[in-house]
Motif scaffolding. Structure first.
Motif, mmCIF file in Angstrom:
data_model
loop_
_atom_site.group_PDB
_atom_site.id
_atom_site.type_symbol
_atom_site.label_atom_id
_atom_site.label_comp_id
_atom_site.label_asym_id
_atom_site.label_seq_id
_atom_site.Cartn_x
_atom_site.Cartn_y
_atom_site.Cartn_z
ATOM 1 N N LYS A 101 0.803 -1.230 0.000
ATOM 2 C CA LYS A 101 0.000 0.000 0.000
ATOM 3 C C LYS A 101 0.835 1.279 0.000
ATOM 4 C CE LYS A 101 -4.221 -1.886 1.199
ATOM 5 N NZ LYS A 101 -4.911 -2.141 -0.021
ATOM 6 N N THR A 102 2.082 1.201 0.433
ATOM 7 C CA THR A 102 2.900 2.416 0.496
ATOM 8 C C THR A 102 4.014 2.445 -0.541
ATOM 9 O OG1 THR A 102 4.363 1.465 2.180
ATOM 10 C CG2 THR A 102 2.445 2.724 2.963
ATOM 11 N N THR A 103 4.041 1.473 -1.441
ATOM 12 C CA THR A 103 5.060 1.431 -2.483
ATOM 13 C C THR A 103 4.559 2.193 -3.704
ATOM 14 O OG1 THR A 103 5.892 -0.691 -1.690
ATOM 15 C CG2 THR A 103 6.440 -0.090 -3.945
ATOM 16 N N HIS A 104 5.337 3.168 -4.130
ATOM 17 C CA HIS A 104 4.966 4.028 -5.262
ATOM 18 C C HIS A 104 5.854 3.714 -6.460
ATOM 19 C CE1 HIS A 104 2.480 6.820 -2.815
ATOM 20 N NE2 HIS A 104 3.211 6.252 -1.861
ATOM 21 N N VAL A 105 5.246 3.686 -7.647
ATOM 22 C CA VAL A 105 5.980 3.427 -8.884
ATOM 23 C C VAL A 105 5.646 4.543 -9.878
ATOM 24 C CG1 VAL A 105 6.371 1.818 -10.798
ATOM 25 C CG2 VAL A 105 5.841 0.935 -8.515
ATOM 26 N N VAL A 106 6.692 5.106 -10.493
ATOM 27 C CA VAL A 106 6.529 6.125 -11.526
ATOM 28 C C VAL A 106 7.260 5.638 -12.772
ATOM 29 C CG1 VAL A 106 7.070 8.498 -12.211
ATOM 30 C CG2 VAL A 106 6.369 8.000 -9.861
ATOM 31 N N ILE A 107 6.581 5.719 -13.903
ATOM 32 C CA ILE A 107 7.194 5.353 -15.180
ATOM 33 C C ILE A 107 7.403 6.626 -15.988
ATOM 34 C CG2 ILE A 107 6.945 4.065 -17.329
ATOM 35 C CD1 ILE A 107 5.139 2.097 -15.779
ATOM 36 N N ASP A 108 8.654 6.909 -16.327
ATOM 37 C CA ASP A 108 8.987 8.051 -17.179
ATOM 38 C C ASP A 108 9.267 7.530 -18.579
ATOM 39 O OD1 ASP A 108 8.922 10.035 -15.163
ATOM 40 O OD2 ASP A 108 10.965 9.512 -14.546
ATOM 41 N N GLU A 109 8.567 8.076 -19.556
ATOM 42 C CA GLU A 109 8.829 7.735 -20.949
ATOM 43 C C GLU A 109 9.721 8.822 -21.547
ATOM 44 O OE1 GLU A 109 5.549 5.488 -23.148
ATOM 45 O OE2 GLU A 109 4.460 6.840 -21.790
ATOM 46 N N ILE A 110 10.892 8.423 -21.974
ATOM 47 C CA ILE A 110 11.895 9.356 -22.471
ATOM 48 C C ILE A 110 11.885 9.337 -23.998
ATOM 49 C CG2 ILE A 110 14.342 9.985 -22.379
ATOM 50 C CD1 ILE A 110 12.923 9.858 -19.607
ATOM 51 N N PRO A 111 11.776 10.501 -24.644
ATOM 52 C CA PRO A 111 11.851 10.522 -26.101
ATOM 53 C C PRO A 111 13.177 9.918 -26.577
ATOM 54 C CG PRO A 111 11.134 12.661 -25.272
ATOM 55 C CD PRO A 111 11.569 11.836 -24.078
ATOM 56 N N ILE A 112 13.103 9.172 -27.667
ATOM 57 C CA ILE A 112 14.322 8.482 -28.129
ATOM 58 C C ILE A 112 15.429 9.454 -28.524
ATOM 59 C CG2 ILE A 112 13.186 6.340 -28.787
ATOM 60 C CD1 ILE A 112 13.238 7.307 -31.687
ATOM 61 N N ASP A 113 15.079 10.694 -28.830
ATOM 62 C CA ASP A 113 16.113 11.695 -29.102
ATOM 63 C C ASP A 113 16.867 12.082 -27.835
ATOM 64 O OD1 ASP A 113 15.557 11.846 -31.814
ATOM 65 O OD2 ASP A 113 14.229 13.581 -31.609
ATOM 66 N N ASN A 114 16.286 11.798 -26.673
ATOM 67 C CA ASN A 114 16.899 12.152 -25.389
ATOM 68 C C ASN A 114 17.552 10.954 -24.707
ATOM 69 O OD1 ASN A 114 15.728 14.603 -25.925
ATOM 70 N ND2 ASN A 114 14.226 14.515 -24.305
ATOM 71 N N TRP A 115 17.733 9.870 -25.425
ATOM 72 C CA TRP A 115 18.297 8.645 -24.867
ATOM 73 C C TRP A 115 19.547 8.309 -25.669
ATOM 74 C CZ3 TRP A 115 15.470 5.713 -21.130
ATOM 75 C CH2 TRP A 115 16.076 4.523 -20.744
ATOM 76 N N GLY A 116 20.615 7.963 -24.985
ATOM 77 C CA GLY A 116 21.842 7.628 -25.692
ATOM 78 C C GLY A 116 22.521 6.412 -25.110
#
Length: 67
Positions: free
Chosen positions: A38-53
């Protein structure tokens, strides 16, 4: 209160895949660290492929995206 941050490239990750990531990551923390579901939080960030290397290259310029 555990906080899990998952970063993925924005390559059509479905709502169902995100649900599975949240459920699986939460269960892993519950099982391994004996934390509360109940107290575990999950956040998913989607990164544009231009910002990933990797390998000193921009992901959007990799062979995968060149046709």
């Amino acid at each position: 209160m555990p906080y899990i941050n998952i970063k993925v490239t924005d390559e059509q990750v479905t709502k169902e895949q995100k649900r599975q990531l949240i459920e699986g990551a939460t269960q892993l923390v519950v099982d391994v660290l004996d934390k509360s579901l109940k107290t575990t939080h999950v956040v998913i960030d989607e990164i544009p492929i231009d910002n990933w290397g990797y390998d000193a290259k921009q992901y959007s310029n990799s062979k995968k995206f060149k046709s």
